[in-house]
Write a protein that holds these residues in place. Structure first.
Motif, mmCIF file in Angstrom:
data_model
loop_
_atom_site.group_PDB
_atom_site.id
_atom_site.type_symbol
_atom_site.label_atom_id
_atom_site.label_comp_id
_atom_site.label_asym_id
_atom_site.label_seq_id
_atom_site.Cartn_x
_atom_site.Cartn_y
_atom_site.Cartn_z
ATOM 1 N N PRO A 148 2.791 -37.220 19.279
ATOM 2 C CA PRO A 148 2.043 -36.251 20.016
ATOM 3 C C PRO A 148 0.461 -36.506 19.237
ATOM 4 O O PRO A 148 0.199 -36.819 18.124
ATOM 5 C CB PRO A 148 2.278 -35.055 19.559
ATOM 6 C CG PRO A 148 3.791 -35.022 18.960
ATOM 7 C CD PRO A 148 3.798 -36.524 18.683
ATOM 8 N N GLN A 149 -0.617 -36.595 20.178
ATOM 9 C CA GLN A 149 -2.052 -36.690 20.053
ATOM 10 C C GLN A 149 -2.246 -35.728 18.650
ATOM 11 O O GLN A 149 -1.885 -34.642 18.854
ATOM 12 C CB GLN A 149 -2.670 -36.410 20.991
ATOM 13 C CG GLN A 149 -3.951 -37.269 21.232
ATOM 14 C CD GLN A 149 -4.695 -37.044 22.697
ATOM 15 O OE1 GLN A 149 -3.965 -36.738 23.350
ATOM 16 N NE2 GLN A 149 -6.106 -36.611 22.476
ATOM 17 N N ALA A 162 10.846 -34.825 8.557
ATOM 18 C CA ALA A 162 9.762 -35.034 9.212
ATOM 19 C C ALA A 162 9.609 -34.121 10.584
ATOM 20 O O ALA A 162 8.420 -33.273 10.832
ATOM 21 C CB ALA A 162 9.588 -36.610 9.687
ATOM 22 N N GLN A 163 10.585 -34.172 10.970
ATOM 23 C CA GLN A 163 10.710 -33.303 12.373
ATOM 24 C C GLN A 163 10.312 -31.952 12.223
ATOM 25 O O GLN A 163 9.810 -31.084 12.980
ATOM 26 C CB GLN A 163 12.158 -33.441 13.050
ATOM 27 C CG GLN A 163 12.409 -34.838 13.641
ATOM 28 C CD GLN A 163 11.906 -34.960 15.042
ATOM 29 O OE1 GLN A 163 12.016 -34.250 15.813
ATOM 30 N NE2 GLN A 163 11.334 -36.201 15.257
ATOM 31 N N GLN A 164 11.140 -31.431 11.060
ATOM 32 C CA GLN A 164 11.211 -29.925 10.753
ATOM 33 C C GLN A 164 9.582 -29.497 10.186
ATOM 34 O O GLN A 164 9.105 -28.631 10.523
ATOM 35 C CB GLN A 164 12.032 -29.666 9.440
ATOM 36 C CG GLN A 164 12.799 -28.374 9.696
ATOM 37 C CD GLN A 164 13.842 -28.528 8.555
ATOM 38 O OE1 GLN A 164 13.899 -29.549 7.635
ATOM 39 N NE2 GLN A 164 14.562 -27.327 8.303
ATOM 40 N N SER A 165 8.892 -30.557 9.862
ATOM 41 C CA SER A 165 7.522 -30.419 9.363
ATOM 42 C C SER A 165 6.541 -30.579 10.419
ATOM 43 O O SER A 165 5.508 -30.567 10.285
ATOM 44 C CB SER A 165 7.242 -31.273 8.013
ATOM 45 O OG SER A 165 8.095 -31.115 7.161
ATOM 46 N N GLY A 166 6.949 -30.824 11.535
ATOM 47 C CA GLY A 166 6.100 -30.873 12.832
ATOM 48 C C GLY A 166 5.379 -32.214 12.850
ATOM 49 O O GLY A 166 4.503 -32.800 13.689
ATOM 50 N N GLY A 167 6.372 -33.392 12.055
ATOM 51 C CA GLY A 167 5.638 -34.416 11.875
ATOM 52 C C GLY A 167 6.727 -35.715 12.543
ATOM 53 O O GLY A 167 7.453 -35.466 13.224
ATOM 54 N N GLN A 168 6.522 -36.825 12.180
ATOM 55 C CA GLN A 168 6.996 -37.944 12.638
ATOM 56 C C GLN A 168 7.260 -39.068 11.754
ATOM 57 O O GLN A 168 6.668 -39.008 10.567
ATOM 58 C CB GLN A 168 6.423 -38.800 13.937
ATOM 59 C CG GLN A 168 6.149 -37.804 15.140
ATOM 60 C CD GLN A 168 7.365 -37.546 16.079
ATOM 61 O OE1 GLN A 168 8.128 -38.199 15.823
ATOM 62 N NE2 GLN A 168 7.153 -36.309 16.539
ATOM 63 N N VAL A 169 8.395 -39.860 11.765
ATOM 64 C CA VAL A 169 8.665 -41.073 10.832
ATOM 65 C C VAL A 169 8.663 -42.322 11.698
ATOM 66 O O VAL A 169 9.550 -42.334 12.880
ATOM 67 C CB VAL A 169 9.568 -40.622 9.834
ATOM 68 C CG1 VAL A 169 10.904 -40.469 10.414
ATOM 69 C CG2 VAL A 169 9.798 -41.988 8.749
ATOM 70 N N LEU A 172 2.603 -36.406 8.781
ATOM 71 C CA LEU A 172 2.585 -34.955 8.771
ATOM 72 C C LEU A 172 1.554 -34.484 9.341
ATOM 73 O O LEU A 172 0.404 -34.788 8.963
ATOM 74 C CB LEU A 172 2.916 -34.599 7.118
ATOM 75 C CG LEU A 172 4.123 -35.280 6.594
ATOM 76 C CD1 LEU A 172 4.008 -34.964 5.021
ATOM 77 C CD2 LEU A 172 5.114 -34.619 6.981
ATOM 78 N N PRO A 173 1.592 -33.198 10.187
ATOM 79 C CA PRO A 173 0.478 -32.752 10.648
ATOM 80 C C PRO A 173 -0.606 -32.168 9.673
ATOM 81 O O PRO A 173 -0.175 -31.609 8.919
ATOM 82 C CB PRO A 173 0.953 -31.882 11.725
ATOM 83 C CG PRO A 173 2.392 -31.527 11.030
ATOM 84 C CD PRO A 173 2.738 -32.523 10.438
#
Ligand code: ADP
Ligand code: MG
Length: 697
Positions: A474-475, A523-530, A546-547
């Motif tokens: 996500p942007q 990562a997902q749970q923290s709103g981020g990606q790996v 991480l956002p």
């Protein structure tokens, strides 16, 4: 075309057929006499009759030869020549066959005829078509009573017949349609009823006051109530009290014309609680709602969460296992440093070479500090924590872990950290992030059996529309933590499965295949990606995004720097309560060195006796867990009854520290977690006593 009686052929004048016609119609009885004597108006009338556009009229003479016809006949069909004198068969063409019998009959017997709806196939304008006619013929008799001919009239009714036909077809279609509609309505109704009756979901019709109007049989199956126990009752009679406002809101919203979705809890007739997920929509003055029992789903979800939590824990323990293995060797080195120093000190003291002692003391202290820092990390790491997101400075967090990571991966692997300045803050659970980082470094180490380099980079990263699409992210603004190694890398097949739980390429007992899957989950749970970038033979880079969190990082606790030891200010008195004699002795000695006066007791009851006496006490330093039925917190609270501004420092093992984290500590109280560095103890005591001095003015 004859349009006036003047053009009536000569044979019609005077006697002849016309005369006969006149006579047969008994016009002879009229005072008009021979046709040439007729008044103009009468002659015009007969002419008009012969020229009527509505009615076709033909006069057939002897042998049914055409004596006269009107304008209507030529327009009747392509092939019918209007020529006078032609025999009837030629005038009528092939349709003559059809109409011939009554004509012959009339000529023979003098009986006229009238036939309606005679169907005659004709060709018109080159097109064959079916036409319909009403045909009549009236015989014309001569003076002697012999049959001279026929006055034949016809009118085409094709349009009428077709229109009638169409009307009949339309009527039939309408009838068919109605029947079909009725059948469909019946089928639909039956389907609806079937759905209403057999649906495992609850269906209800309620009015805008919340009173149940209709229920389907599922209510009995799901919640145990019979329809008569529900209908006429307010819906909240069956809903747990906490969900009443929510339910009222929902039906008021539908009353206002909107669709709503809610989950509320119903009481089963047997007392059990069921969570129902509703979709409700208004129609007319009612609300129609369908509800699904999601009680089991919720339970399953909870079960899943707990399984995930167990998995996280198991994976953390695995990392701890690997960690301790790696650390054991190092610890022995640290211990050796301490024990050798102690031996050397003993030797030097025996030799009376006191001047050399300081050097060994420094070596031993430094080793102890490093060992303490490591155990501290280990304990913090293995502590069971549920997700507790905090605003963190990832650069500091990574920096703080480097030592531990370096020790874990061993001397053949170089660990370096690059942190860009102005690093953004992220909101994550720090212990999970540490866990993730450690796992990435362990993976990197495993990929470099011959040694190599691990590079940890922390920086800011912005994904605009284009780069976001490229990275399938996500942007937005992210904090990026990137761990790269110079190891074996992964084949595309391994890469495709690397995040799968339990996927491992490592020998049994060495890999669980949970590391990357947990990092993915985190990562997902923290709103981020790996994301992983890897090629066989050229190393691996794992990036954790991480956002960005738009807040400031929370203060780091207890950085292991060495501030100067803080001595007592005025020889204050400290009450030390601890059941462990060595701790008591060490703390007391240390306090003595700093210039404090120490009173030591072994349990809460003894401590309280001191507090309730008149002895001056500046500070209570107490263990949390104490024998004798009174813990440190109870002791402090009891002590404060007689000494409201008593300062308290709790010393706790990590297991108990959670008790303090949850409940808020009262002013004038602080916690120090074991193991602690003595200078931390000195600092805390100094702070607390300073506060109390300030309070007393
Ligand atoms: P485990 O380490 O227990 O095998 P992980 O989920 O951490 O489980 O990793 C899964 C697999 O991904 C590893 O077995 C390995 O094949 C591959 N892998 C992970 N990290 C790396 C890396 N840095 N270099 C090469 N392969 C890696
Ligand atoms: Mg791993």
């Amino acid at each position: 075309m004859p349009d006036a009686i003047d053009e009536v052929p000569a044979f019609l004048s005077g006697g002849g057929v016309m005369g006969a016609l006149m006579r047969s119609h008994d016009w002879a009885a009229t005072p008009f006499g021979p046709i040439e004597d007729w008044p103009q108006s009468l002659r015009a009338m007969v002419g008009a009759c012969l020229n009527s556009p509505l009615l076709g009229t033909v006069l057939w003479g002897p042998e049914l030869r055409m004596l006269y016809n009107d304008a209507y006949i030529p327009s009747m069909a392509d092939r019918h020549p209007a020529a006078l004198g032609l025999p009837v068969a030629q005038v009528w063409g092939e349709v003559w066959e059809i109409v011939a019998p009554p004509f012959h009959h009339a000529m023979r017997t003098g009986e006229g005829f009238a036939q309606n709806r005679v169907e005659l196939p004709m060709v018109r304008n080159g097109q064959p078509e079916v036409t319909y006619w009403n045909i009549s013929a009236t015989p014309i008799f001569g003076e002697d009573g012999q049959i001279l001919g026929l006055l034949n009239q016809g009118i085409e009714i094709t349009g009428q017949v077709l229109a009638e036909h169409q009307r009949l077809v339309a009527q039939q279609q309408l009838r068919d349609l109605n029947e079909q509609l009725a059948r469909e309505v019946a089928i639909r109704t039956e389907e609806r009823n079937l759905m209403w009756d057999t649906s495992p979901d609850l269906m209800v019709v309620i009015n805008f006051a919340g009173v149940i109007q209709r229920v389907n049989p599922a209510w009995t199956a799901v919640l145990g109530y019979l329809p008569e126990e529900l209908i006429g009752h307010h819906v909240n009679e069956f809903i747990t009290d906490e969900d009443h406002p929510l339910t009222v809101d929902a039906y008021l919203t539908t009353a206002a014309g909107d669709t709503v979705r809610i989950v509320n809890r119903y009481r089963h007739k047997n007392g059990a609680q069921h969570s129902i997920s509703w979709v409700a929509a208004p129609s007319g003055d009612r609300t129609y709602a369908t509800g699904r029992d999601i009680t089991e789903e919720i339970a399953r979800q909870a079960q899943l969460e707990s399984t995930h939590e167990q998995l996280r824990q198991a994976q953390k323990m695995e990392a701890v296992g690997q960690l301790t293995g790696g650390l054991a060797h190092d610890f022995n080195n640290l211990l050796a440093g301490i024990s050798v120093s102690l031996e050397m000190i003993e030797t030097r003291v025996r030799q009376d070479r006191i001047g050399d002692v300081a050097k060994y003391l420094r070596v031993a202290q430094s080793a102890t500090r490093r060992a303490a820092a490591l155990t501290h990390r280990l304990l913090a790491f293995s502590r069971r924590q549920t997700l507790a997101p905090k605003a963190i400075n990832a650069g500091k967090l990574v920096g703080g872990m480097l030592d531990m990571v370096q020790r874990t991966v061993g001397p053949t692997v170089v660990v370096e950290h690059f942190c860009s300045s102005g690093l953004w803050t992220a909101l994550v659970d720090p212990s999970q992030l540490e866990n993730a980082l450690l796992n990435l470094c362990l993976n990197a180490r495993d990929a470099m059996p011959e040694g190599g380099r691990i590079t940890v980079e922390t920086g800011n990263r912005v994904f605009d529309a284009v780069s976001a699409r490229q990275h399938d992210i996500p942007q937005g603004e992210y904090l990026a933590i990137r761990v790269s190694d110079s190891g074996t890398g992964m084949s595309p097949e391994v890469l495709a499965k690397a995040f799968d739980p339990f996927f491992t390429t490592k020998p049994q007992g060495e890999g669980t295949g949970l590391g990357l899957s947990m990092i993915y989950g985190f990562a997902q749970q923290s709103g981020g990606q790996v994301r992983i970038y890897s090629q066989l033979g050229s190393g691996t880079t794992v990036s954790l995004y991480l956002p960005r969190y738009l807040g400031t990082a929370e203060g780091e606790s207890g950085s292991p720097g060495l501030p100067p030891m803080l001595p007592a200010q005025r020889g204050e008195t400290v009450l030390v309560v601890d059941d462990e004699p060595t701790v008591r002795v060490l703390v007391t000695d240390f306090l003595g060195d700093l210039g404090y006066r120490a009173i030591e007791v072994a349990d809460g009851i003894a401590g309280l006796e001191v507090l309730q006496s008149g002895v001056h006490i500046d500070l209570l330093v107490t263990d949390f867990g104490l024998p004798g039925g009174m813990n440190g917190l109870q002791l402090a609270n009891a002590g404060r009854l007689s000494r409201p501004d008593l300062r308290v420092l709790f010393i706790t093992g990590y297991a108990e520290s959670a008790l303090f984290h949850n409940g808020r500590l009262e002013p004038g109280m602080a916690v120090l977690t074991k193991p602690f560095a003595v200078n931390d103890l000195a600092e805390r005591m100094h702070e607390l006593i300073g506060q109390s001095a300030a309070m007393r003015g």
